[in-house]
Design an enzyme around this catalytic site. Structure first.
Site, PDB file in Angstrom:
ATOM      1  N   ASP A   1      34.597  36.103  24.554  1.00  0.00           N
ATOM      2  CA  ASP A   1      35.663  37.194  24.801  1.00  0.00           C
ATOM      3  C   ASP A   1      35.828  37.176  26.467  1.00  0.00           C
ATOM      4  O   ASP A   1      35.074  36.899  26.950  1.00  0.00           O
ATOM      5  CB  ASP A   1      34.849  38.558  24.144  1.00  0.00           C
ATOM      6  CG  ASP A   1      35.834  39.665  24.766  1.00  0.00           C
ATOM      7  OD1 ASP A   1      36.956  39.753  24.428  1.00  0.00           O
ATOM      8  OD2 ASP A   1      35.324  40.715  25.303  1.00  0.00           O
TER       9      ASP A   1
ATOM     10  N   ASP B   1      37.564  40.353  28.737  1.00  0.00           N
ATOM     11  CA  ASP B   1      37.267  41.506  29.469  1.00  0.00           C
ATOM     12  C   ASP B   1      35.894  42.198  28.949  1.00  0.00           C
ATOM     13  O   ASP B   1      35.484  42.419  28.050  1.00  0.00           O
ATOM     14  CB  ASP B   1      38.263  42.434  29.081  1.00  0.00           C
ATOM     15  CG  ASP B   1      39.788  42.026  29.597  1.00  0.00           C
ATOM     16  OD1 ASP B   1      39.686  41.287  30.394  1.00  0.00           O
ATOM     17  OD2 ASP B   1      40.645  42.778  29.043  1.00  0.00           O
TER      18      ASP B   1
HETATM   19 MG   LIG Z   1      35.827  42.704  25.674  1.00  0.00          MG
END
Ligand SMILES: [Mg+2]
Ligand SMILES: [Zn+2]
Length: 181
Positions: free
Chosen positions: A15, A17
């Site tokens: 992932d 952010d």
């Molecule tokens: Mg995230």
């Protein structure tokens, strides 16, 4: 692409952010200057390559769908990210972004679609792959795609689904990956 099982390579799906870069909170990273790599993440990415894993980024960037930034800006953020990672051989081999508004596409997490597309395009053995995320949707996406091992980085997102491993921050990620990959 060669589908022979012996030639398939495992991957670590990341992932973005809150994992690769410092979380922007409830908002979005809207320009390259606001993208800050997380502590220790370069070494963590590099060790994946050293252990023979591909690096695949799977990210939700609904800010594009909302009109807060455009696709070229998102691309520029990712070009700058790759430039920062390149000296350590820590670049992503593939980048998959869901830029659509919630409810308007089939690729939004926890849909497995981005992982399955990467699997086809990069010849990935999902059964030996991992995912690192900071949200239930990331962990559930891995489950939905048949990626058996997950690492959760604790963030402002309340954890509901249990991951295989949980870390307080990205600072412990290199040590954990060195142990499990
Ligand atoms: Mg995230
Ligand atoms: Zn989408």
């Amino acid at each position: 692409m060669n589908d022979s099982p012996a030639l398939l390579q495992p991957a670590v799906f990341f992932d973005r952010d809150g994992v690769v870069n410092v979380s922007p909170g409830e908002g979005y990273v809207l320009k390259p200057e606001d993208f800050h790599l997380s502590p220790g993440i370069i070494k963590a990415l590099a060790i994946c390559h050293q252990r023979g894993f591909k690096l695949i980024l799977v990210t939700s960037q609904q800010g594009v769908g909302k009109g807060l930034m455009n696709q070229p800006t998102l691309d520029a953020i990712h070009v700058a990210m790759q430039e920062a990672l390149a000296p350590a051989d820590a670049c992503f081999d593939g980048i998959y972004s869901c830029t659509h508004l919630s409810g308007t596409c089939s690729c939004r997490k926890p849909s497995p679609e981005m992982i399955l597309q990467a699997q086809r395009e990069h010849g990935i053995d999902l059964t030996r792959s991992w995912l690192v995320g900071d949200h239930d949707r990331d962990i559930q996406m891995a489950v939905n795609a048949g990626v058996p091992k997950t690492i959760r980085i604790l963030s402002h997102h309340e954890p509901g689904i249990t991951a295989t491993h949980t870390l307080d921050s990205t600072e412990g990620l290199t040590a954990l990956l060195a142990e499990v990959l």
